[in-house]
Design a protein around this motif. Structure first.
Motif, short mmCIF file in Angstrom:
data_model
loop_
_atom_site.label_atom_id
_atom_site.label_comp_id
_atom_site.label_asym_id
_atom_site.label_seq_id
_atom_site.Cartn_x
_atom_site.Cartn_y
_atom_site.Cartn_z
N ILE A 263 0.84 -1.20 0.00
CA ILE A 263 0.00 0.00 0.00
C ILE A 263 0.87 1.25 0.00
O ILE A 263 1.87 1.33 0.72
CB ILE A 263 -0.91 0.01 1.25
N GLU A 264 0.50 2.22 -0.82
CA GLU A 264 1.21 3.49 -0.86
C GLU A 264 0.47 4.53 -0.03
O GLU A 264 -0.77 4.50 0.09
CB GLU A 264 1.33 3.98 -2.31
N LEU A 265 1.23 5.46 0.53
CA LEU A 265 0.63 6.50 1.34
C LEU A 265 -0.40 7.29 0.55
O LEU A 265 -1.44 7.70 1.10
CB LEU A 265 1.72 7.44 1.88
N ALA A 266 -0.16 7.47 -0.74
CA ALA A 266 -1.09 8.24 -1.57
C ALA A 266 -2.49 7.63 -1.59
O ALA A 266 -3.49 8.35 -1.65
CB ALA A 266 -0.54 8.34 -3.00
N GLU A 267 -2.57 6.29 -1.53
CA GLU A 267 -3.87 5.64 -1.53
C GLU A 267 -4.69 5.96 -0.29
O GLU A 267 -5.93 5.91 -0.32
CB GLU A 267 -3.69 4.12 -1.62
N LEU A 268 -4.01 6.28 0.79
CA LEU A 268 -4.69 6.50 2.06
C LEU A 268 -5.23 7.91 2.21
O LEU A 268 -6.04 8.17 3.10
CB LEU A 268 -3.73 6.22 3.22
N MET A 269 -4.80 8.82 1.35
CA MET A 269 -5.18 10.22 1.53
C MET A 269 -6.66 10.45 1.24
O MET A 269 -7.21 11.49 1.62
CB MET A 269 -4.33 11.12 0.64
N GLU A 270 -7.33 9.50 0.59
CA GLU A 270 -8.76 9.63 0.32
C GLU A 270 -9.62 9.16 1.48
O GLU A 270 -10.83 9.35 1.48
CB GLU A 270 -9.12 8.84 -0.94
#
Length: 309
Positions: free
Chosen positions: A192-199
Motif C-alpha cells: 500500500i502506498e501513502l497516496a492511496e490513504l489520503m482519500e
C-alpha cells in the motif's frame, strides 16, 4: 540582620497559589473562578504580592494578562514551593499510615494503553490500599502539573532529554504505525502506498504533540498536505471506537494494537517516526514512598514487554 522581604511575614501561601493560577489561566477572572474567590479579591491579592516584590508580575491587556519577565521567574519559584509543601504533607501522611499513601501519575496516549494499567495492577497486588490517581492531559499541561507538584510523575512519550528541572528515564522504545480495523478494505493488502490513504478519513494526534509534528513532516516529504477529512485527538477511547466503527486510518504506537485482534497495522513504513516511552520526574523533589513503588512497578512491567514484531 535585615530580614528578606519574602520572609518578613507579608507573603502568604495564597499569594503563591494565585500567581500559579494567573499564569495558567491568563485572566484574573479565570484564576478567581478556579480559586473560588471574587475577582476584586484576586486583583487585590495580586497587587499585594507585586507590592511585596516591588516589580510588576503581569501586564494587563484587553484579552487578559501576560506574565512579565519578573512574573515568569516568580511563578517558577512559586510552583516549586507549592510542590515541596504538597510533597511534604503527603510524605508525612504516608509515613504515618504506612501502605495507605497516594500517588498521582500523569499520562498521555503513548503511556496509558498498555504499560500503565499493567503496572498499576502489579502495584495493587502488593499494596492494595495504596491509592493511584491517573490524570490524562496533553504533555505540555502535564509538565505544568508536575512542576507545581500536582502530579508525582508522568508516563508517556519522551520528546526531550533531561534538563530544565526535569529528569527523563527511558523504559522502552516503540514504533509508530498506521492502524485500521481488521475488516477494513486495505487491511490485508500488501504494497500500500501513502497516496492511496489520503482519500480515507484520518485520526491524527493533537496539534500540541510531538507525534503530530512528525506526521506533518512525513506528509510534507511525500508532497501531501494534511488530510481534509480528519479527527484530531489524543483520547484512546475515542480513537479505538472510531477505528472499530468507521473506515478511518489512525496513527498509533504499535503496542496499542498488539493484543487487539479487531485492529490491524497497515504495511506502510513511517520511518523515522518512532519514540521512547518513559518517565518524566522533577529533578528537585524527593519522591514519596508511593511514587517510588509505582516507578518500581512501571520499570518491572516495561522490562517484560518485548518489542512488537
Amino acid at each position: 540582620m535585615e530580614i528578606p522581604r519574602l520572609l518578613d511575614g507579608r507573603l502568604k501561601f495564597r499569594h503563591l497559589v494565585l500567581v500559579d493560577a494567573l499564569s495558567r489561566q491568563g485572566t484574573v477572572v479565570g484564576a478567581a473562578a478556579e480559586l473560588h474567590v471574587t475577582q476584586p479579591a484576586a486583583t487585590r491579592s495580586l497587587h499585594e504580592v507585586e507590592d511585596i516584590l516591588g516589580v510588576p508580575l503581569f501586564e494587563r491587556g484587553p484579552r487578559g494578562i501576560t506574565a512579565t519577565v519578573f512574573g515568569e521567574a516568580f511563578t517558577q519559584h512559586a510552583r516549586a514551593v507549592l510542590a515541596q509543601l504538597t510533597q511534604a504533607g503527603r510524605h508525612v501522611m504516608e509515613l504515618a499510615e504506612a501502605d495507605r499513601g497516594t500517588v498521582v501519575v500523569g499520562t498521555h496516549l503513548a503511556g496509558s494503553n498498555v504499560l500503565l494499567p499493567r503496572a498499576i495492577a502489579a502495584l495493587k497486588q502488593r499494596h492494595p490500599y495504596l491509592t493511584v490517581i491517573v490524570r490524562e492531559a496533553s504533555p505540555e499541561a502535564l509538565l505544568l502539573e508536575l512542576e507545581a507538584g500536582r502530579v508525582d510523575l508522568i508516563v508517556g512519550r519522551l520528546t526531550a532529554p533531561s534538563g530544565e528541572g526535569m529528569v527523563r528515564r527511558t523504559l522502552y522504545d516503540e514504533s509508530v504505525g498506521l492502524v485500521v480495523r481488521a475488516s477494513h478494505a486495505l487491511a490485508d493488502r500488501p504494497g500500500i502506498e501513502l497516496a492511496e490513504l489520503m482519500e480515507y478519513p484520518w485520526i491524527l494526534p493533537g496539534p500540541q504533540t510531538a507525534l503530530r509534528r512528525e506526521v506533518e513532516e512525513l506528509f510534507t516529504r511525500h508532497g501531501f498536505g494534511l488530510p481534509e477529512n480528519r479527527v484530531e485527538t489524543t483520547s484512546f477511547l475515542t480513537v479505538r471506537q472510531l477505528l472499530l466503527e468507521t473506515e478511518v486510518v489512525a496513527v498509533l504506537p504499535s503496542l496499542i494494537i498488539r493484543d487487539d485482534s479487531r485492529l490491524a497495522r497497515l504495511p506502510v513504513p513511517l520511518e523515522p517516526i518512532g519514540h521512547s516511552v518513559g518517565l518524566t520526574l522533577s529533578a528537585t523533589r524527593t519522591l514519596s514512598p508511593s511514587a517510588e513503588a509505582l516507578i518500581a512497578a512501571l520499570e518491572e512491567t516495561a522490562s517484560g514487554m518485548a518489542p512488537p514484531a
